[in-house]
Write a protein that holds these residues in place. Structure first.
Motif, PDB file in Angstrom:
ATOM      1  N   ASP A 127       0.712  -1.473   0.064  1.00  0.00           N
ATOM      2  CA  ASP A 127       0.028   0.133   0.060  1.00  0.00           C
ATOM      3  C   ASP A 127       0.925   1.231   0.020  1.00  0.00           C
ATOM      4  OD1 ASP A 127      -2.073  -1.499   0.051  1.00  0.00           O
ATOM      5  OD2 ASP A 127      -2.395  -1.591   2.244  1.00  0.00           O
ATOM      6  N   PHE A 128       1.806   1.245   0.903  1.00  0.00           N
ATOM      7  CA  PHE A 128       2.702   2.161   0.907  1.00  0.00           C
ATOM      8  C   PHE A 128       3.365   2.575  -0.306  1.00  0.00           C
ATOM      9  CE2 PHE A 128       2.310   1.666   5.683  1.00  0.00           C
ATOM     10  CZ  PHE A 128       1.605   2.893   5.852  1.00  0.00           C
ATOM     11  N   ALA A 129       3.991   1.516  -0.935  1.00  0.00           N
ATOM     12  CA  ALA A 129       4.779   1.491  -2.052  1.00  0.00           C
ATOM     13  C   ALA A 129       4.121   2.062  -3.186  1.00  0.00           C
ATOM     14  CB  ALA A 129       5.439   0.106  -2.270  1.00  0.00           C
ATOM     15  N   LEU A 146       3.247   6.958  -6.702  1.00  0.00           N
ATOM     16  CA  LEU A 146       2.738   7.966  -7.069  1.00  0.00           C
ATOM     17  C   LEU A 146       3.064   9.266  -7.040  1.00  0.00           C
ATOM     18  CD1 LEU A 146      -1.257   6.752  -6.646  1.00  0.00           C
ATOM     19  CD2 LEU A 146      -0.040   7.261  -8.736  1.00  0.00           C
ATOM     20  N   MET A 147       3.385   9.518  -5.269  1.00  0.00           N
ATOM     21  CA  MET A 147       4.059  10.561  -5.170  1.00  0.00           C
ATOM     22  C   MET A 147       5.326  10.949  -5.586  1.00  0.00           C
ATOM     23  SD  MET A 147       3.020   9.849  -1.023  1.00  0.00           S
ATOM     24  CE  MET A 147       3.606  11.216  -0.288  1.00  0.00           C
ATOM     25  N   ILE A 148       5.932   9.905  -5.964  1.00  0.00           N
ATOM     26  CA  ILE A 148       7.668  10.325  -6.751  1.00  0.00           C
ATOM     27  C   ILE A 148       7.051  10.915  -8.134  1.00  0.00           C
ATOM     28  CG2 ILE A 148       9.539   9.037  -7.780  1.00  0.00           C
ATOM     29  CD1 ILE A 148       9.315   7.318  -5.416  1.00  0.00           C
ATOM     30  N   ALA A 182       9.353  15.120 -10.996  1.00  0.00           N
ATOM     31  CA  ALA A 182       8.165  15.231 -11.836  1.00  0.00           C
ATOM     32  C   ALA A 182       7.994  16.440 -12.304  1.00  0.00           C
ATOM     33  CB  ALA A 182       7.038  14.932 -10.796  1.00  0.00           C
ATOM     34  N   VAL A 183       8.561  17.549 -11.810  1.00  0.00           N
ATOM     35  CA  VAL A 183       8.461  18.950 -12.409  1.00  0.00           C
ATOM     36  C   VAL A 183       9.653  19.092 -13.574  1.00  0.00           C
ATOM     37  CG1 VAL A 183       9.267  21.197 -11.860  1.00  0.00           C
ATOM     38  CG2 VAL A 183       8.086  20.198 -10.219  1.00  0.00           C
ATOM     39  N   GLY A 184      10.836  18.352 -13.281  1.00  0.00           N
ATOM     40  CA  GLY A 184      11.888  18.500 -14.318  1.00  0.00           C
ATOM     41  C   GLY A 184      11.344  17.765 -15.550  1.00  0.00           C
ATOM     42  N   GLU A 185      10.521  16.867 -15.426  1.00  0.00           N
ATOM     43  CA  GLU A 185      10.021  16.037 -16.547  1.00  0.00           C
ATOM     44  C   GLU A 185       8.912  16.756 -17.287  1.00  0.00           C
ATOM     45  OE1 GLU A 185      11.647  11.883 -14.540  1.00  0.00           O
ATOM     46  OE2 GLU A 185       9.404  12.165 -15.214  1.00  0.00           O
ATOM     47  N   ALA A 186       8.499  17.851 -16.887  1.00  0.00           N
ATOM     48  CA  ALA A 186       7.596  18.469 -17.257  1.00  0.00           C
ATOM     49  C   ALA A 186       7.744  18.827 -18.745  1.00  0.00           C
ATOM     50  CB  ALA A 186       6.813  19.651 -16.484  1.00  0.00           C
ATOM     51  N   PRO A 187       7.004  18.918 -19.735  1.00  0.00           N
ATOM     52  CA  PRO A 187       7.584  19.234 -21.345  1.00  0.00           C
ATOM     53  C   PRO A 187       7.597  20.686 -21.150  1.00  0.00           C
ATOM     54  CG  PRO A 187       5.095  18.461 -21.109  1.00  0.00           C
ATOM     55  CD  PRO A 187       5.678  18.148 -19.728  1.00  0.00           C
ATOM     56  N   THR A 188       7.032  21.502 -20.429  1.00  0.00           N
ATOM     57  CA  THR A 188       7.093  22.884 -20.433  1.00  0.00           C
ATOM     58  C   THR A 188       8.334  23.537 -19.953  1.00  0.00           C
ATOM     59  OG1 THR A 188       6.185  22.912 -18.217  1.00  0.00           O
ATOM     60  CG2 THR A 188       4.672  23.569 -20.080  1.00  0.00           C
ATOM     61  N   ASP A 189       8.985  22.693 -19.489  1.00  0.00           N
ATOM     62  CA  ASP A 189      10.370  23.029 -18.957  1.00  0.00           C
ATOM     63  C   ASP A 189      11.483  22.164 -19.197  1.00  0.00           C
ATOM     64  OD1 ASP A 189      12.173  24.904 -17.683  1.00  0.00           O
ATOM     65  OD2 ASP A 189      11.560  24.131 -15.762  1.00  0.00           O
ATOM     66  N   PRO A 190      11.816  21.981 -20.439  1.00  0.00           N
ATOM     67  CA  PRO A 190      12.952  20.865 -20.812  1.00  0.00           C
ATOM     68  C   PRO A 190      14.223  21.068 -20.584  1.00  0.00           C
ATOM     69  CG  PRO A 190      11.949  22.027 -22.914  1.00  0.00           C
ATOM     70  CD  PRO A 190      11.345  22.753 -21.793  1.00  0.00           C
ATOM     71  N   ARG A 214      -2.799  18.379  -9.630  1.00  0.00           N
ATOM     72  CA  ARG A 214      -1.340  17.599  -9.145  1.00  0.00           C
ATOM     73  C   ARG A 214      -1.565  17.061  -7.733  1.00  0.00           C
ATOM     74  NH1 ARG A 214       4.262  20.377  -8.805  1.00  0.00           N
ATOM     75  NH2 ARG A 214       5.668  18.814  -8.340  1.00  0.00           N
ATOM     76  N   TYR A 215      -2.307  17.703  -7.321  1.00  0.00           N
ATOM     77  CA  TYR A 215      -2.602  17.187  -5.540  1.00  0.00           C
ATOM     78  C   TYR A 215      -3.584  15.988  -5.527  1.00  0.00           C
ATOM     79  CZ  TYR A 215      -4.098  17.052  -0.667  1.00  0.00           C
ATOM     80  OH  TYR A 215      -4.454  16.521   0.680  1.00  0.00           O
ATOM     81  N   MET A 216      -4.488  16.364  -6.095  1.00  0.00           N
ATOM     82  CA  MET A 216      -5.826  15.390  -5.891  1.00  0.00           C
ATOM     83  C   MET A 216      -5.340  13.894  -6.783  1.00  0.00           C
ATOM     84  SD  MET A 216      -7.841  15.270  -3.564  1.00  0.00           S
ATOM     85  CE  MET A 216      -9.103  13.934  -3.184  1.00  0.00           C
ATOM     86  N   GLY A 217      -5.036  14.279  -7.917  1.00  0.00           N
ATOM     87  CA  GLY A 217      -4.722  13.191  -8.779  1.00  0.00           C
ATOM     88  C   GLY A 217      -3.962  12.163  -7.824  1.00  0.00           C
ATOM     89  N   THR A 218      -2.872  12.487  -7.189  1.00  0.00           N
ATOM     90  CA  THR A 218      -2.128  11.745  -6.457  1.00  0.00           C
ATOM     91  C   THR A 218      -2.783  11.103  -5.369  1.00  0.00           C
ATOM     92  OG1 THR A 218      -0.223  12.641  -7.157  1.00  0.00           O
ATOM     93  CG2 THR A 218       0.131  11.079  -5.251  1.00  0.00           C
ATOM     94  N   LEU A 219      -3.602  12.172  -4.583  1.00  0.00           N
ATOM     95  CA  LEU A 219      -4.034  11.910  -3.260  1.00  0.00           C
ATOM     96  C   LEU A 219      -5.388  10.633  -3.566  1.00  0.00           C
ATOM     97  CD1 LEU A 219      -3.586  12.740  -0.513  1.00  0.00           C
ATOM     98  CD2 LEU A 219      -5.621  13.885  -0.777  1.00  0.00           C
TER      99      LEU A 219
END
Lengths: 364, 1064
Positions: free
Chosen positions: A198-200, A205-207, A214-222, A349-354
């Motif tokens: 469960d935790f894993a 998801l959190m990672i 997660a931000v670094g991989e965003a296409p807006t900021d290559p 971003r918050y709720m998707g993971t949560l």
């Protein structure tokens, strides 16, 4: 007549999987021999106990010598001392880094320092896993943690590359590292019902969504020069989460949100009335969890909060899992229709993971 | 300046942390050859330095190229104190010196330190540019190839087999010189490693020179040994067989033109006396005629002889100051010691009337009543052997004279080979061995004739005279060994007396082969069993019968040899490992008294070892031993004897009689009962073993043996019982007693022990076979799965009132338990055969016994095996009937000379199938090759000369490595077992790394010649010396070859194998 010295060295290193397991489980040679005798091996092979003793000793010695190399698995591949077929090398590594569910639940989210190591004795007593095995597992966690902690790039990839683990095991280690780094509390009584899996799942998801990586991989900021790290939560993101507070602080917004959810779900939930009655509490709980994440103390309590604020209330009203799913989907989606709310991306971003986490955490 | 050595240091990896503060290392490398040293730059703060150095060039004599190893030292740079050594790599550049071997040495070598073991690896490239040097007086022997393999290497053809080469080199042992000074052990052990490396290089060069003198180009069966004599120094000695080899372009060319071993015998006129110049073995040509010069009594000297009196003769020159230089011993032995030798051995003989004739194993009828007159008889016949037998027919005499002419001008007609080209081996006489006890003294003056050399010459003479006594002119499967304890040294030599085909021993072979005629129809597969000695003048009492195969020549009832099973030998069933183990307590004594005690014990040891071997052989229902190796080890308070051999049932020899137990007191009823119970147990065991090893020889009636033309009725008699027929056979053999007369008398506890120990040997578990020869008769469908291993055990005896019996039991248990452990460990390989099982015993301390075993386990295909077995049974039935047919055709064949081209030689079909280790069965049932390792190439190691399912395409050179490992933290390293386990693993790793750097993927004929382990638990210290050797090769899987060319011929060189396989 006593045997002073008794060794067997093969050009190809002999690995007995059964003995390896016993060794990993931390049994002493004599215990291992006893266990092997019980397995009926003497009857199968017509060997004597002395032969078994000698064989076990040999394997234990080999494993002991291999252990140093197993601490840095790429060394095992490049070393010249033991000629081991690649498939066997993989098996040695995979098994060495495998861990017990009971053990990992005890240390998950704890600081992997020496202080904790002193508690290994207690863990051993509690879980019935030998102290030796606890040591190995703990040291594995710590070693992997140390190596990948400061590393850029994907956490799973880093682990896979430096420890040559299978995909499955690398993901598990990523979770362990992530939990250890963020020190999520997992040991509270009310969290006992949760498995490592469960935790894993939540960690993954959190990672994927909440870290710098997660931000670094965003296409807006290559061309991002931001440290491409998977281990730490995105501080900026956590700061921003405060903005979500408006969803519960603004009464109109809260009401609107509730009515949107209720309208859509009416007749679709078996526990609709309970949901309706609890909506504000649940929403407040979820949004407050987000708002609190700026403090590292509260980050640690994330899972406790989620269980307290959401899982337990729902469970006490006997929500079926499917209704939880419908509710969470609707709860997240409805925010898009709130005209006064400007943090849609943040919310997603918050709720998707949560949402993913909560669904996983919602069981008995 | 005939050579330029170029070295490049590329990189290092996995270096140890030398600087605790930074957890890093500032490494640099020193490259040393001879007196020249180069250094790389210091690569700062890295555990994986990339030096990428320039090419360091050494301009050197080729003599130095041969002697010196390339020394690479990795150091950690330290600004304030002395640089710390990380470790060293010694690279033997010899493989680069002959054209066909490796051209470059390049790869990762483990960096080795005598205290820390392997500490990371270093990547090195080594090249040599050789300039031609036509100097006639050169001291180098570049270009002579060396092989450890004791057969003609697979991708070569023997043009001439020249014969024996030997050399020894002595020096002070640095360990002993420096022992009193303040020093770090590492320094002295490193000096020792370096010195031995240097000495073995020099030795090899000198052997090479001798080979060149003999006009050879290679040494096969090269065996180099170290004698760590302690205070008296260090001896490095080597023996080998000089050959002229031709590289084969295709394996098919190896097929010899002739099939019968003796066909062309007569073709070579015996007045064609070979040119002494081409055959002289080194500087010792004056000894050409010495074989005739023995006084008759000389042959008494086969008794293990000489001790203290010998000592008084050895030159006691005053110690002269000498540095750590190396001296060559002259190879011609002083013959003057002969008289003393004689005196001593006569003495020895007379005071031990029980002395067994251990040289005459050819037919060891080892009854306790060996009388003195028989000894005399042997002596007489030994002398008379030159004068041809009457009964043996003119052919034999002729043959003898011919071989004589080819061999006798040689000082020692010895061959270290154990496997021979087809037709090379004509007859085998039996095992010859000689031992001598010597007292070591300091090698004072190297300018004086060397005593060590004289000692060996003496032993070799003895061996030679034994061989003569057996009517043989050559000794094959020859080997030498020593056992040293304090100042006493037992020198041993053994081999198999044989008559050889002179064709291979001189030039012009091809012509001889072409115009050959068939003189005698010696059937393939039994010829070597026929007695070489004269029937009426037998050197020892033996039971002779007509050969069970050809029925024309006489054969002994039992045959012992030190060679491998000839590929064309006809064997029934499977073979098995047979061991005789024996301990004898000895009083602790000093010097001469000790030597005397030992030489008094030796004959008894030999006798008992042979009795045991004989009993066990009979118990297995077999009649011949191959690969016999008897090791006598001397310790402070005991002597150990360990004999290992592979027992087989030779179709040509008579069935072994049973073992009868006779009691001393026949009237005692309960005793009788006990005896008969034992007898039953023994009989049951024999029956069981016959079943286990599938020994079901065809029954042969006496008529068949008696007359060449069989009765038509004989078919009906085929089912007669074995005992009946064998009794009748012996009746025909009028001159000798009953064959079944092998009686064990239980007259004392000793004998009782013997019987018990006979019955306690447990057969290997189902699916396991073992042998100490190259291949196992009866198994041919090897898969490519091989596992070479070394196992070492040391036991501590409880010192309290040890008796011989208790000691024997301990030793027996040690060996048996070791074997059991091996079977258990390798159980995943079942069905499998342990091949080339090599046991070594040493007595490192008072109450310690150390046994070292090296062997290779090879899996074979079970389904195939079953088929083979079935086919085999059918065939043996077939054979039984076919035999009679063959006999019917016999007169015809005699006229037409057509035997070898017989379209369907029934006997051959059986043999070929067995003798072919890489038969076609492999192609069908090969297990999938393991996926290739991504980073480190797999290097196979095997004590065999071949790799199952693969073809050796190139020999890259000899691997001969010596390592010392020491520790002062024994407990921390896992005690003695942990220490030695790690060390042996490291040795394997270093061998593999060197082979890989030469571009090879396997080591064949691998042998661990020495594993000397010493410990001092009180000081938490231990030390171990290991010496290994082998041939680095490149092999190609047969499956890969198949892809390359469909027309791949079977990768072996047996004649007529195609015909044999059709019938399987």
């Amino acid at each position: 007549m006593t045997s002073e010295l008794d060794i067997f060295v093969g050009n190809t290193t002999l690995i007995d999987e059964d003995v390896y397991r016993l060794w990993l489980d931390g049994y002493s040679v004599s215990d291992a021999v006893a266990l092997r005798v019980r397995s009926g091996i003497l009857e199968q092979t017509g060997a004597t106990a002395a032969v078994l003793q000698s064989d076990t000793m040999d394997h234990y010695r080999t494993f002991h010598m291999l252990e140093r190399l197993l601490h840095a698995p790429p060394k095992l591949l490049h070393q010249l001392i033991f000629q081991i077929p690649p498939s066997r090398q993989a098996l040695l590594i995979e098994r060495y880094y495998a861990f017990d569910e009971a053990f990992v639940r005890e240390v998950l989210g704890k600081k992997l320092s020496k202080g904790t190591k002193k508690d290994l004795d207690d863990i051993s007593t509690k879980t019935g896993i030998t102290l030796k095995s606890c040591r190995r597992q703990f040291d594995n966690f710590k070693r992997v943690f140390k190596v990948v902690e400061e590393m850029r790039g994907s956490l799973v990839d880093n682990i896979q590359q430096h420890f040559l683990l299978s995909d499955r095991l690398s993901r598990d280690y990523a979770a362990i590292v992530f939990f250890a780094n963020n020190r999520f509390e997992t040991g509270k009584k009310k969290l006992q019902y949760l498995s490592f899996g469960d935790f894993a799942f939540c960690a993954e998801l959190m990672i994927q969504n909440w870290t710098l990586g997660a931000v670094g991989e965003a296409p807006t900021d290559p061309d991002s020069q931001v440290d491409d790290m998977d281990v730490d939560l995105d501080k900026e993101f956590l700061q921003d989460l405060k903005e979500l507070k408006v969803l519960v602080a603004d009464k109109d917004l809260l009401d609107l949100h509730k009515s949107l959810v209720c309208t859509t779900l009416r007749g679709k939930l078996s526990i609709f009335s309970e949901m309706e009655a609890n909506f504000k509490n649940l929403s407040r709980g979820l949004v407050n969890v987000a708002a609190k994440l700026t403090h590292s103390k509260d980050v640690r309590d994330l899972f406790v909060d989620l269980v307290e604020k959401f899982v337990e209330p729902c469970r006490s009203d006997h929500w079926p899992l499917n209704d939880v799913r419908l509710f969470l989907n609707q709860y997240s989606a409805s925010v898009h229709s709130l005209d006064g709310f400007r943090h849609q991306a943040l919310w997603d971003r918050y709720m998707g993971t949560l949402r993913g986490c909560l669904l996983r955490l919602y069981h008995d | 300046m005939p050579g330029k050595l170029k070295v490049k240091i590329v990189a290092g990896r996995h270096l140890p942390v030398m600087d605790r503060a930074s957890d890093l290392t500032d490494a640099f490398v020193e490259v040393k050859f001879g007196n020249t040293t180069f250094k790389t730059d210091v690569y700062l703060k890295s555990l994986n330095p990339q030096w990428n150095s320039e090419w360091f060039k050494f301009e050197v004599d080729d003599e130095d190229l041969q002697d010196e190893p390339l020394q690479i030292t990795v150091l950690d740079h330290d600004t304030y104190s002395a640089n710390d050594a990380i470790g060293k790599v010694y690279i033997d550049i010899d493989p680069l010196l002959y054209s066909e071997a490796a051209t470059v040495i390049s790869g990762w070598f483990p960096i080795y330190d005598t205290i820390h073991g392997i500490r990371g690896e270093i990547n090195v490239i080594v090249k040599v540019d050789l300039f031609n040097d036509l100097n006639r007086f050169r001291q180098s022997s570049c270009g002579v190839k060396f092989f450890c393999t004791t057969s003609i290497p697979k991708c070569y053809r023997a043009v001439i087999i020249h014969g024996f080469v030997e050399e020894l080199v002595v020096n002070e042992d640095p360990e002993y010189q420096w022992i009193d000074r303040i020093r770090t052990p590492r320094a002295s052990n490193e000096a020792r490693q370096r010195l031995i490396s240097l000495m073995s290089g020099e030795l090899q060069r000198k052997i090479g020179l001798k080979v060149l003198e003999m006009r050879g180009n290679a040494v096969v069966g090269y065996l180099q040994c170290f004698d760590l004599e302690g205070e008296s120094g260090l001896v490095v000695r080597a023996i080998g067989t000089a050959c002229t080899l031709d590289k084969l372009s295709s394996p098919a060319a190896f097929l010899p033109a002739c099939n019968s071993p003796s066909k062309e015998m007569k073709e070579i006129p015996f007045n064609e006396d070979p040119n002494p110049n081409t055959h002289s073995s080194g500087p010792s040509t004056p000894l050409k005629n010495q074989t005739y010069s023995f006084s008759p009594s000389k042959s008494y000297s086969r008794q293990s002889s000489s001790s203290d009196t010998d000592l008084s003769l050895t030159p006691k020159t005053a110690p002269s100051p000498q540095g750590p230089r190396i001296y060559l011993c002259p190879s011609s032995p002083p013959l003057s010691c002969g008289s003393l030798h004689l005196k001593k051995s006569c003495l020895l003989l007379s005071d031990s009337s029980l002395a067994p004739h251990h040289c005459s194993l050819g037919s060891p009828v080892l009854r306790k009543s060996v009388s003195f007159s028989e000894e005399l008889f042997l002596a007489a016949s030994g002398m008379g052997s030159g004068s041809a037998g009457k009964e043996g027919g003119p052919f034999k005499a002729l043959l003898r004279q011919q071989t004589q002419s080819a061999l006798e001008q040689r000082e020692f007609p010895f061959f270290t080979l154990t496997v021979f080209p087809p037709g090379f081996l004509v007859h085998v006489g039996g095992v010859v061995s000689a031992r001598s006890v010597k007292l070591l003294d300091r090698i004072h003056n190297p300018d004086e004739p060397e005593t060590r050399d004289a000692w060996w010459a003496e032993i070799r003479q003895e061996i030679k005279s034994h061989a003569k006594a057996l009517g043989c002119h050559a000794v094959v499967g020859y080997s030498e060994s020593t056992s040293i304890c304090e100042e006493v040294c037992i020198l041993s030599a053994s081999g198999t007396a044989a008559v050889l085909n002179p064709r291979f021993l001189q030039d012009g072979t091809v012509e001889g082969c072409l115009e050959q005629r068939l003189e005698e129809n010696l059937p393939v597969g039994c010829g070597f069993c026929h007695i070489p000695y004269d029937e009426l003048n037998m050197p020892f009492p033996a039971h002779l019968t007509y050969c069970y195969n050809c029925r024309k020549q006489k054969v002994p009832d039992v045959l012992f040899t030190t060679i491998d099973l000839p590929t064309d030998a006809m064997v029934i069933g499977k073979g098995c490992l047979i061991q005789a183990r024996l301990c004898r307590l000895k009083k602790k004594a000093q010097a001469e008294a000790n030597a005397t005690a030992i030489s008094n014990l030796l004959p008894f040891m030999e006798y008992e070892v042979h009795t045991q071997l004989m009993n066990k052989l009979k118990l297995k229902g077999m009649n011949a031993l191959f690969g016999l190796r008897i090791q006598i080890t001397v310790g402070e308070n005991m002597l150990m004897g360990l004999a290992s051999a592979t027992g087989v049932y030779l179709a040509a020899l008579p069935a072994p009689g049973g073992i009868q137990i006779a009691g001393k007191t026949p009237n005692d009823g309960s005793y009788e009962q006990h005896i008969s119970h034992m007898q039953k147990k023994i009989n049951d065991t024999i029956a069981k073993n016959r079943e286990l090893y599938e020994i079901n020889p065809p029954e042969i009636s006496e008529e068949v043996i008696g007359s060449p033309i069989p009765e038509p009725r004989q078919r009906s008699r085929l089912l007669r019982s074995q005992s009946e027929s064998s009794d009748e056979v012996t009746e025909l053999d009028l001159s000798h007693g009953k064959k079944d007369a092998f009686v064990l008398e239980i007259d004392d506890t000793d004998a009782l022990e013997d019987v018990h120990s006979l019955l306690t040997d447990v057969p290997p578990p189902p699916g396991f076979y073992s042998c100490n020869t190259e291949i196992m008769p009866g198994i041919n469908n090897w898969t490519s799965e091989i596992q070479m291993f070394t196992s070492v055990r040391v036991i501590r005896l409880s010192s309290l009132n040890l008796t011989n019996q208790a000691l024997n039991k301990n030793f027996n248990d040690l060996c048996e338990n070791l074997l059991k452990s091996l079977y258990f460990k390798l159980r995943s390989m079942i069905p499998c055969c342990l091949c080339h099982v090599n046991f070594t015993v040493s007595l490192p301390e008072d109450e310690l016994i150390q046994v070292t075993v090296t062997a290779v386990a090879i899996t074979f295909d079970k389904n195939q095996a079953l088929q083979t077995t079935k086919a085999h049974i059918e065939k043996s039935l077939q054979r039984a009937s076919a035999d009679t047919e063959e006999l019917l055709q016999f007169p015809l064949e005699l006229c037409s000379d057509s035997l070898p081209s017989h379209p369907f030689p029934p006997a051959k079909a059986v043999t070929v199938e067995k003798a072919n280790p890489m038969g076609e069965g492999n192609f069908r049932n090969r297990s999938a090759p393991p996926c290739a390792s991504s980073t480190v190439g797999v290097v196979k190691m095997t004590p065999l000369s071949f790799i199952p399912g693969a073809k050796i395409t190139k020999y890259l050179g000899i691997i001969n490595m010596f390592f010392i490992r020491e520790t002062t933290s024994l407990r921390e390293e896992g005690g003695v077992s942990g220490f030695l386990h790690a060390f042996i693993a490291e040795v394997f790793a270093m061998v593999r790394a060197h082979v890989a750097a030469l571009g090879g993927n396997a080591v064949v004929s691998y042998i661990m010649k020495q594993c000397v382990f010493m410990e001092n638990p009180n000081k938490n210290q231990a030390q171990c010396l290991i010496n290994v050797s082998g041939d680095a090769v490149v092999f190609v899987r047969e499956s890969d070859l198949e892809v390359a060319s469909v027309q791949q011929p079977t990768a072996n060189c047996q004649p007529l194998c195609a015909g044999g396989e059709v019938t399987t």
